[in-house]
Design a protein around this motif. Structure first.
Motif, PDB file in Angstrom:
ATOM      1  N   MET A  14       0.836  -1.188   0.000  1.00 16.21           N
ATOM      2  CA  MET A  14       0.000   0.000   0.000  1.00 16.21           C
ATOM      3  C   MET A  14       0.878   1.248   0.000  1.00 16.21           C
ATOM      4  N   SER A  15       0.266   2.347  -0.373  1.00 17.21           N
ATOM      5  CA  SER A  15       1.023   3.584  -0.503  1.00 17.21           C
ATOM      6  C   SER A  15       0.784   4.489   0.699  1.00 17.21           C
ATOM      7  N   THR A  16       1.799   5.272   1.053  1.00 12.59           N
ATOM      8  CA  THR A  16       1.651   6.302   2.093  1.00 12.59           C
ATOM      9  C   THR A  16       1.701   7.693   1.483  1.00 12.59           C
ATOM     10  N   ASN A  17       1.677   7.774   0.153  1.00  9.75           N
ATOM     11  CA  ASN A  17       1.702   9.075  -0.511  1.00  9.75           C
ATOM     12  C   ASN A  17       0.442   9.863  -0.172  1.00  9.75           C
ATOM     13  N   ILE A  18       0.604  11.163   0.071  1.00  8.58           N
ATOM     14  CA  ILE A  18      -0.519  12.041   0.377  1.00  8.58           C
ATOM     15  C   ILE A  18      -0.387  13.290  -0.499  1.00  8.58           C
ATOM     16  N   PRO A  19      -1.246  13.507  -1.478  1.00  9.45           N
ATOM     17  CA  PRO A  19      -2.240  12.550  -1.962  1.00  9.45           C
ATOM     18  C   PRO A  19      -1.568  11.333  -2.586  1.00  9.45           C
ATOM     19  N   TRP A  20      -2.389  10.335  -2.918  1.00 10.14           N
ATOM     20  CA  TRP A  20      -1.839   9.117  -3.509  1.00 10.14           C
ATOM     21  C   TRP A  20      -1.164   9.425  -4.836  1.00 10.14           C
ATOM     22  N   THR A  21      -1.822  10.270  -5.641  1.00 11.61           N
ATOM     23  CA  THR A  21      -1.240  10.701  -6.910  1.00 11.61           C
ATOM     24  C   THR A  21      -1.950  11.977  -7.340  1.00 11.61           C
ATOM     25  N   VAL A  22      -1.423  12.621  -8.361  1.00 10.35           N
ATOM     26  CA  VAL A  22      -2.077  13.787  -8.978  1.00 10.35           C
ATOM     27  C   VAL A  22      -2.211  13.492 -10.464  1.00 10.35           C
ATOM     28  N   ARG A  23      -3.429  13.481 -10.940  1.00 14.29           N
ATOM     29  CA  ARG A  23      -3.690  13.221 -12.348  1.00 14.29           C
ATOM     30  C   ARG A  23      -3.682  14.530 -13.136  1.00 14.29           C
ATOM     31  N   GLN A  24      -3.228  14.459 -14.362  1.00 12.41           N
ATOM     32  CA  GLN A  24      -3.317  15.600 -15.252  1.00 12.41           C
ATOM     33  C   GLN A  24      -4.589  15.452 -16.077  1.00 12.41           C
ATOM     34  N   GLY A  25      -5.672  16.005 -15.567  1.00 13.57           N
ATOM     35  CA  GLY A  25      -6.953  15.895 -16.233  1.00 13.57           C
ATOM     36  C   GLY A  25      -7.100  16.901 -17.353  1.00 13.57           C
ATOM     37  N   PRO A  26      -8.181  16.825 -18.112  1.00 13.56           N
ATOM     38  CA  PRO A  26      -8.390  17.739 -19.236  1.00 13.56           C
ATOM     39  C   PRO A  26      -8.595  19.184 -18.812  1.00 13.56           C
ATOM     40  N   HIS A  27      -8.861  19.405 -17.517  1.00  8.76           N
ATOM     41  CA  HIS A  27      -9.080  20.765 -17.039  1.00  8.76           C
ATOM     42  C   HIS A  27      -8.069  21.144 -15.960  1.00  8.76           C
ATOM     43  N   GLY A  28      -6.936  20.445 -15.948  1.00 11.02           N
ATOM     44  CA  GLY A  28      -5.890  20.767 -14.994  1.00 11.02           C
ATOM     45  C   GLY A  28      -5.606  19.614 -14.055  1.00 11.02           C
ATOM     46  N   PRO A  29      -4.674  19.806 -13.115  1.00  7.33           N
ATOM     47  CA  PRO A  29      -4.300  18.732 -12.190  1.00  7.33           C
ATOM     48  C   PRO A  29      -5.440  18.376 -11.236  1.00  7.33           C
ATOM     49  N   VAL A  30      -5.569  17.058 -10.975  1.00  9.89           N
ATOM     50  CA  VAL A  30      -6.608  16.561 -10.069  1.00  9.89           C
ATOM     51  C   VAL A  30      -5.953  15.681  -9.015  1.00  9.89           C
ATOM     52  N   PRO A  31      -5.961  16.098  -7.745  1.00 10.21           N
ATOM     53  CA  PRO A  31      -5.419  15.227  -6.698  1.00 10.21           C
ATOM     54  C   PRO A  31      -6.302  14.010  -6.476  1.00 10.21           C
ATOM     55  N   VAL A  32      -5.659  12.873  -6.240  1.00  9.15           N
ATOM     56  CA  VAL A  32      -6.371  11.621  -5.983  1.00  9.15           C
ATOM     57  C   VAL A  32      -5.948  11.094  -4.617  1.00  9.15           C
ATOM     58  N   TYR A  33      -6.895  10.910  -3.734  1.00 11.83           N
ATOM     59  CA  TYR A  33      -6.630  10.397  -2.396  1.00 11.83           C
ATOM     60  C   TYR A  33      -7.173   8.975  -2.271  1.00 11.83           C
ATOM     61  N   VAL A  34      -6.556   8.189  -1.401  1.00 16.69           N
ATOM     62  CA  VAL A  34      -7.079   6.874  -1.045  1.00 16.69           C
ATOM     63  C   VAL A  34      -7.242   6.822   0.471  1.00 16.69           C
ATOM     64  N   LEU A  35      -8.454   6.565   0.914  1.00 14.38           N
ATOM     65  CA  LEU A  35      -8.743   6.406   2.338  1.00 14.38           C
ATOM     66  C   LEU A  35      -8.812   4.915   2.646  1.00 14.38           C
ATOM     67  N   GLN A  36      -8.040   4.470   3.614  1.00 11.39           N
ATOM     68  CA  GLN A  36      -7.940   3.047   3.934  1.00 11.39           C
ATOM     69  C   GLN A  36      -8.674   2.746   5.241  1.00 11.39           C
ATOM     70  N   PHE A  37      -9.406   1.624   5.252  1.00  8.06           N
ATOM     71  CA  PHE A  37     -10.184   1.215   6.411  1.00  8.06           C
ATOM     72  C   PHE A  37      -9.893  -0.249   6.723  1.00  8.06           C
TER      73      PHE A  37
END
Length: 461
Positions: A1-24
Motif C-alpha cells: 500500500m502507498s503512504t503518498n498524500i495525496p496518492w497521486t495527482v492526475r493531469q486531467g483535461p481541465h488541470g491537475p486533479v489530486p487523488v486520495y485513497v482512504l484506507q479502512f
C-alpha cells in the motif's frame, strides 16, 4: 500500500486533479487519518468530490488499478463533453480501500493446492482469513484442524460416516459466527444452529443449475468482456467434502457483505459527514458490487445532520433489488433513507450478462428461515434477487426504468418530474455495454457520473 498524500495527482483535461485513497480495516476504522486531513484541506477549494468504493478485490493493486481505469474513462468523456463554461470545475478524486477477498463458489474450481500438502486449508486460505476475524482464535483453530484432517479428503475412507461427522462439525463451528447485520431489505439477522446451517448448504447445492466453471469468484471484479467461461455441469449430488467447502464459501459471502456494511456505516460515513460539514464541495459517490453497500451504508446508517450527498451511482450493485422498496414485509427497504439524503436520483445499473447477480446472488445470501420462501411469479427469483441483476423493485412511481443505458452524450432525465418533482431512483439496463459483473469501467458508466455532476452543478445555479 502507498503512504503518498495525496496518492497521486492526475493531469486531467481541465488541470491537475489530486487523488486520495482512504484506507479502512475490517471493522471500518480509518487507518489513514493523515490522508483524510489532507483531503479535507484540498476539498475546501474543490467544486466536486468523486468518491469510489470497490467490491471484491484481492489487493491494493487491483483496487487502485480499477480506480485509475475509471478515472481514465471519466477524463475521456470530460474532454468530449466539458462542464458548462459558466460554472467552475475543480474536482478531487477519492478511492476507498477496504479489506476484501477473492471468493470461489461451490461449483467453481479453486487452485489445485492439494498436491502441495496444504489440502483444504490452502485451497480456502482467503475464505478462512475472512472468517477468522469473526470466529476468533479458538474456533478458527478448530476449523483449521478439521480441514487439515487427512480423513476428510481420503477418496476411500475406511468409515463412510467420517465425512458426514466432519460436515456436521464444520456447521457447528460456523454457526458461532456473529449474527449478521440487518440487510438491505431491513431484515435483522438471527442466530442459527449447526443442523439448520447444514440444511442451507444442502438446499443451495441442490438448487444450483449447471454453471460455468470460473477461475475467479462469485463477484470477480477483475473479470472483463473477454472472460467468457465454458459451461460445465456441477457433479450430480454432493459429498461431505463438497458440503464443507461450499458451506465455508457461503459463510464468507455473508461475512464479506456484512463487512462492507460496517466499513461504510462506520468509517466511510464519518469521513463523508466531515467532508459535508467542513467543505462546500459537491459529493458524488460511486460503488461497484459490494462497494454499493459501502456507499449506501455510509449515507443511510445512523443520523445524517449535514447537507445531502449530491449523487450516488451504483455499478452492478450486489444488493437486494428491494433495497429501496416502500414496503418489505411491513417495513421499508433498508436503503430507502437514501431518498432523503441524496439530492439527485440514485442511478443503478443492471445487466443480463452479470452471471453472479442474475443466477447466484439470491441463493448465496439466504438465511436459514428462507429455505421455504415462495418464488415470486413473473418477477426475479426471490426477494433476495440482486439489484445489479434485476433493477430496483417495489419502488413504484418513484423509480424510472430505462431499457437501454444512455450512451455518451445522450440525455439522463435527472431531476425531471415524478414524485415530488423528481424520480428517486433511475434503473438503467446496461446489457449492451456491461458484458460482465466486473466490466464496469467504460465511457458509458463515466458518462452516467458526469451527467450527475453536471446536474448537481446546474441545481446549484
Amino acid at each position: 500500500m502507498s503512504t503518498n498524500i495525496p496518492w497521486t495527482v492526475r493531469q486531467g483535461p481541465h488541470g491537475p486533479v489530486p487523488v486520495y485513497v482512504l484506507q479502512f480495516d475490517a471493522r471500518g476504522t480509518l487507518t489513514s487519518p493523515r490522508s483524510l486531513e489532507a483531503l479535507v484541506e484540498d476539498a475546501r477549494n474543490a467544486t466536486d468530490l468523486v468518491v469510489l468504493s470497490h467490491g471484491w478485490n484481492n489487493d491494493w493493486l487491483a483496487a487502485t488499478s480499477r480506480y485509475d481505469d475509471f478515472f481514465d474513462h471519466l477524463d475521456t468523456v470530460l474532454r468530449a463533453h466539458p462542464p458548462a463554461a459558466d460554472r467552475p470545475f475543480r474536482p478531487v478524486y477519492v478511492g476507498v480501500f477496504w479489506p476484501s477477498a477473492a471468493l470461489v463458489m461451490p461449483w467453481e474450481q479453486g487452485p489445485d493446492i492439494a498436491a502441495g500438502g496444504d489440502g483444504l486449508v490452502g485451497e480456502l486460505a482467503d475464505e478462512l482469513a475472512v472468517l477468522g476475524t469473526d470466529l476468533g482464535p479458538e474456533l478458527s483453530g478448530e476449523l483449521h484442524a478439521l480441514l487439515a484432517d487427512p480423513a476428510l479428503t481420503d477418496p476411500a475412507p475406511a468409515d463412510p460416516e467420517v465425512g458426514g461427522d466432519r460436515a456436521d462439525l464444520a456447521a457447528e463451528i460456523l454457526a458461532h459466527l456473529p449474527v449478521a447485520d440487518a440487510d438491505e431489505t431491513g431484515a435483522a439477522g438471527a442466530r442459527t444452529d449447526g443442523p439448520a446451517l447444514r440444511a442451507v448448504w444442502e438446499d443451495t447445492l441442490a438448487r444450483i443449475e449447471p454453471e460455468p466453471v470460473r477461475p475467479g469468484g462469485i463477484i470477480p471484479d477483475d473479470a472483463g468482456p473477454e472472460d467468457t467461461p465454458a459451461a460445465a455441469p456441477r457433479v450430480a449430488g454432493f459429498n461431505p467434502l463438497e458440503l464443507i467447502r461450499s458451506g465455508i464459501r457461503l459463510a464468507t459471502v455473508r461475512q464479506m457483505k456484512d463487512r462492507a456494511g460496517r466499513v461504510g456505516g462506520a468509517g466511510v460515513a464519518a469521513a463523508l459527514r466531515r467532508l459535508a460539514d467542513e467543505t462546500s464541495a459537491r459529493i458524488h459517490l460511486v460503488g461497484h458490487s459490494y462497494g454499493g453497500r459501502v456507499v449506501l451504508s455510509a449515507v443511510c446508517n445512523g443520523p445524517w445532520t449535514g447537507r445531502p450527498v449530491d449523487s450516488v451511482l451504483l455499478l452492478q450493485p450486489a444488493l437486494s433489488a428491494w433495497a429501496f422498496a416502500s414496503d418489505v414485509d411491513g417495513h421499508p427497504g433498508g436503503y430507502r433513507p437514501a431518498f432523503d439524503r441524496v439530492r439527485n436520483p440514485v442511478i443503478t445499473t443492471r445487466s443480463a450478462h452479470d452471471l453472479p447477480l442474475t443466477r447466484v446472488f439470491h441463493l448465496a445470501l439466504r438465511r436459514r428461515a428462507d429455505l421455504g420462501e415462495a418464488q415470486i411469479a413473473g418477477l426475479p427469483p426471490s426477494r433476495f434477487a440482486a439489484l445489479g441483476g434485476y433493477g430496483p423493485r417495489g419502488v413504484g412511481a418513484e423509480a424510472l426504468q430505462i431499457d437501454r443505458m444512455p450512451d455518451v452524450g445522450q440525455h439522463y432525465p435527472i431531476g425531471e418530474h415524478a414524485v415530488d418533482g423528481r424520480y428517486e431512483v433511475i434503473g438503467v439496463d446496461g446489457t449492451w455495454c456491461i458484458p460482465g459483473h466486473g466490466a464496469v469501467q467504460s465511457d458509458q458508466t463515466a458518462w452516467a457520473l458526469l451527467s450527475q455532476i453536471r446536474a448537481a452543478a446546474h441545481a446549484d445555479g
